[in-house]
Design a protein around this motif. Structure first.
Motif, short mmCIF file in Angstrom:
data_model
loop_
_atom_site.label_atom_id
_atom_site.label_comp_id
_atom_site.label_asym_id
_atom_site.label_seq_id
_atom_site.Cartn_x
_atom_site.Cartn_y
_atom_site.Cartn_z
N ALA A 139 0.83 -1.21 0.00
CA ALA A 139 0.00 0.00 0.00
C ALA A 139 0.86 1.26 0.00
O ALA A 139 0.54 2.24 -0.69
N PHE A 140 1.96 1.26 0.76
CA PHE A 140 2.84 2.42 0.79
C PHE A 140 3.51 2.67 -0.56
O PHE A 140 3.84 3.81 -0.89
N LEU A 141 3.73 1.60 -1.33
CA LEU A 141 4.37 1.74 -2.64
C LEU A 141 3.36 2.07 -3.74
O LEU A 141 3.77 2.40 -4.86
N SER A 142 2.07 1.96 -3.44
CA SER A 142 1.02 2.30 -4.40
C SER A 142 0.81 3.81 -4.44
O SER A 142 1.25 4.53 -3.54
N PRO A 143 0.12 4.32 -5.46
CA PRO A 143 -0.15 5.76 -5.50
C PRO A 143 -0.92 6.20 -4.26
O PRO A 143 -1.85 5.51 -3.81
N ALA A 144 -0.53 7.31 -3.70
CA ALA A 144 -1.21 7.83 -2.52
C ALA A 144 -2.63 8.25 -2.88
O ALA A 144 -2.91 8.70 -4.00
N THR A 145 -3.53 8.10 -1.93
CA THR A 145 -4.93 8.48 -2.15
C THR A 145 -5.22 9.79 -1.43
O THR A 145 -4.50 10.20 -0.51
N ALA A 146 -6.28 10.44 -1.84
CA ALA A 146 -6.67 11.72 -1.23
C ALA A 146 -6.92 11.52 0.26
O ALA A 146 -7.63 10.60 0.67
N GLY A 147 -6.32 12.37 1.07
CA GLY A 147 -6.53 12.31 2.51
C GLY A 147 -5.70 11.27 3.22
O GLY A 147 -5.87 11.08 4.43
N GLN A 148 -4.81 10.57 2.49
CA GLN A 148 -3.97 9.56 3.14
C GLN A 148 -3.07 10.23 4.17
O GLN A 148 -2.35 11.17 3.86
N SER A 149 -3.09 9.76 5.39
CA SER A 149 -2.40 10.46 6.47
C SER A 149 -0.91 10.19 6.51
O SER A 149 -0.13 11.03 6.98
N ILE A 150 -0.47 9.02 6.06
CA ILE A 150 0.96 8.68 6.05
C ILE A 150 1.35 8.29 4.63
O ILE A 150 0.76 7.36 4.06
N VAL A 151 2.32 8.99 4.07
CA VAL A 151 2.75 8.75 2.70
C VAL A 151 4.26 8.48 2.70
O VAL A 151 5.03 9.20 3.35
N ALA A 152 4.68 7.44 2.01
CA ALA A 152 6.11 7.15 1.86
C ALA A 152 6.68 8.09 0.80
O ALA A 152 6.26 8.07 -0.35
N VAL A 153 7.65 8.90 1.20
CA VAL A 153 8.26 9.88 0.30
C VAL A 153 9.78 9.73 0.35
O VAL A 153 10.38 9.97 1.41
N PRO A 154 10.44 9.32 -0.79
CA PRO A 154 9.76 8.78 -1.97
C PRO A 154 9.30 7.35 -1.71
O PRO A 154 9.72 6.74 -0.73
N GLY A 155 8.48 6.86 -2.53
CA GLY A 155 7.94 5.50 -2.38
C GLY A 155 6.56 5.41 -2.96
O GLY A 155 6.29 4.54 -3.80
N ALA A 156 5.66 6.30 -2.54
CA ALA A 156 4.28 6.26 -3.03
C ALA A 156 4.27 6.40 -4.54
O ALA A 156 4.88 7.31 -5.11
N GLY A 157 3.60 5.46 -5.19
CA GLY A 157 3.47 5.49 -6.64
C GLY A 157 4.59 4.82 -7.40
O GLY A 157 4.49 4.66 -8.62
N THR A 158 5.65 4.40 -6.72
CA THR A 158 6.74 3.74 -7.43
C THR A 158 6.38 2.30 -7.79
O THR A 158 6.92 1.75 -8.76
N GLU A 159 5.50 1.69 -7.01
CA GLU A 159 5.03 0.32 -7.28
C GLU A 159 6.18 -0.64 -7.58
O GLU A 159 6.17 -1.39 -8.55
N VAL A 160 7.18 -0.58 -6.71
CA VAL A 160 8.32 -1.50 -6.83
C VAL A 160 7.79 -2.93 -6.81
O VAL A 160 7.01 -3.29 -5.92
N PRO A 161 8.17 -3.77 -7.77
CA PRO A 161 7.66 -5.14 -7.79
C PRO A 161 8.08 -5.93 -6.55
O PRO A 161 9.25 -5.94 -6.17
N LEU A 162 7.10 -6.56 -5.92
CA LEU A 162 7.36 -7.38 -4.74
C LEU A 162 7.46 -8.85 -5.13
O LEU A 162 6.73 -9.31 -6.02
N TRP A 163 8.32 -9.57 -4.46
CA TRP A 163 8.45 -11.01 -4.56
C TRP A 163 8.32 -11.59 -3.16
O TRP A 163 8.78 -10.99 -2.20
N ILE A 164 7.74 -12.76 -3.06
CA ILE A 164 7.73 -13.50 -1.80
C ILE A 164 8.81 -14.58 -1.89
O ILE A 164 8.86 -15.36 -2.83
#
Length: 332
Positions: A139-164
């Motif tokens: 969620a932190f790597l996804s685009p920030a939404t309106a009113g989101q109280s905590i935003v990863a900067v930088p990070g939000a919207g980068t959508e770094v691919p995750l692997w398990i």
């Protein structure tokens, strides 16, 4: 060509230091880029005097800055050691510096011993929240939404691919449920490989990141001009495993002529079990081993560990592996 990638342990060898290990990793990544490897990963390990990648995001930046096209990432970050927000900021920074080239593999083990786990301020029970932490990080790597109280900067919207990442069916279950690519650590934990991959593929749910399952298999491969030379080079890794059983982890040691003079029969049995899927030999031997492994697992990609003491010999091992892979078809 079967996709191949590299997991580099960033070993500190006897007679060298952490700077040499990190520079060798960067040099290896440059060669890997030229040889056609898909990605170059490093892992989070703590309190191990022979491994230089504890500050994994920093090590990734060093390697990425010395390369141009190869994907660089973590294999992996031990997420329970960290707040998801911090990892989103770190990898969001990396993605901002090296857009389209950063991977983030996630594991739930501590990556160290129990004493160091306490020094990391890690609650042993934190592994239980791993699935929730993955979702929070995503969620932190996804685009920030309106009113989101905590935003990863930088990070939000980068959508770094995750692997398990995993060595049991737990990781396979989570990767399938979240629709993420899955990497199995059969280079040191072979027991559940086939069962985990079968479960992952059968239960996979498509996601925005991954439409179809993608299974990567970790494997130790040491290639040389002859079988005998490859077996000799492999003694470095065999000694490292033996030292681990003895609780005497240290710097990577040069190869020896006869490994049976180093380990006991019980240590040999333990190490041989953990290294069960290892492929060691000449080009012909390694080709046959890679074909057999792909036939058994249907791996979509191989993540290769070539734990060789001497840097030029390690480069040559990866050259031989790449040449073999270029002649192999993707699994169907």
């Amino acid at each position: 060509m079967i996709p191949i990638s590299i997991l580099d342990l960033v070993r500190i060898t006897q007679g060298s230091n952490a700077r040499t290990a990190l520079d060798n990793a960067r040099d290896l990544a440059r060669h890997a880029e030229q040889l056609g490897y898909s990605r170059f990963w490093m892992a989070e390990h703590h309190n191990m005097i022979g491994i230089a990648s504890a500050a994994t995001a920093v090590a990734i930046a060093h390697v990425a800055a010395g390369t141009s096209t190869i994907r660089v990432g973590a294999g992996g970050i031990m997420l329970p050691n960290h707040a998801p927000l911090v990892i989103a900021e770190q990898f969001g920074t990396l993605a901002s510096l090296f857009p389209g080239r950063i991977d983030l593999g996630l594991g739930r083990a501590p990556g160290t011993d129990q004493i160091t786990t306490r020094a990391l301020r890690r609650d042993p029970a934190s592994a239980e929240s791993f699935p929730q932490d993955v979702l929070e990080l995503q969620a932190f790597l996804s685009p920030a939404t309106a009113g989101q109280s905590i935003v990863a900067v930088p990070g939000a919207g980068t959508e770094v691919p995750l692997w398990i990442l995993g060595s049991s069916t737990f990781g396979a279950r989570l990767a399938a449920e979240l629709g993420l690519p899955y990497a199995f650590a059969s280079h040191f934990a072979p027991d559940s490989l086939e069962a985990a991959l079968q479960f992952y593929r059968a239960q996979f749910k498509p996601s925005a990141q991954q439409a179809v399952p993608h299974a990567m298999v970790g494997v130790n491969i040491i290639a040389a001009e002859t079988d005998a030379e490859a077996r000799r080079l492999a003694t470095t890794q065999q000694m490292s495993f033996t030292d681990m059983f003895r609780g005497a982890r240290g710097l990577s040691k040069p190869p020896i002529d006869d490994i049976d003079t180093y380990w006991s029969q019980s240590e040999k049995a333990q190490a041989s079990h953990m290294l069960a899927y290892s492929i060691v030999g000449s080009m012909e031997t390694v080709r046959a081993g890679m074909e057999r492994l792909i036939s058994i697992t249907g791996a979509d990609e191989l993540m290769v560990v070539s734990d060789v003491f001497d840097h030029p010999s390690r480069l040559r091992s990866y050259e031989i592996i790449a040449e073999i892979a270029r002649g192999m078809e993707r699994p169907r």
